[in-house]
Design a protein around this motif. Sequence first.
Motif: not given
Length: 64
Positions: A38-45, A62-63
């Motif tokens: 994943k990347s910073v800013g992605d939303t995960v469940t 977030q970082e």
Amino acid sequence: RGTRRDRYGRLALGDIIVSVDGEEVKISDDLFKLLDEKSVGDTVTLSILRDGKKRKVRVRLQEI
């Protein structure tokens, strides 16, 4: 919810992550592998155990 100490100083476990976007987490290495994709800013469940009950929560990465 993070791990904390109760008013008597005993350790109280926080949430236990059991899956990320439907992918099972058995050990901490599983969690790190899934988050590395994943990347910073992605939303995960996340599926978590909190107070013995399973819940789903959406979080934005977030970082730190």
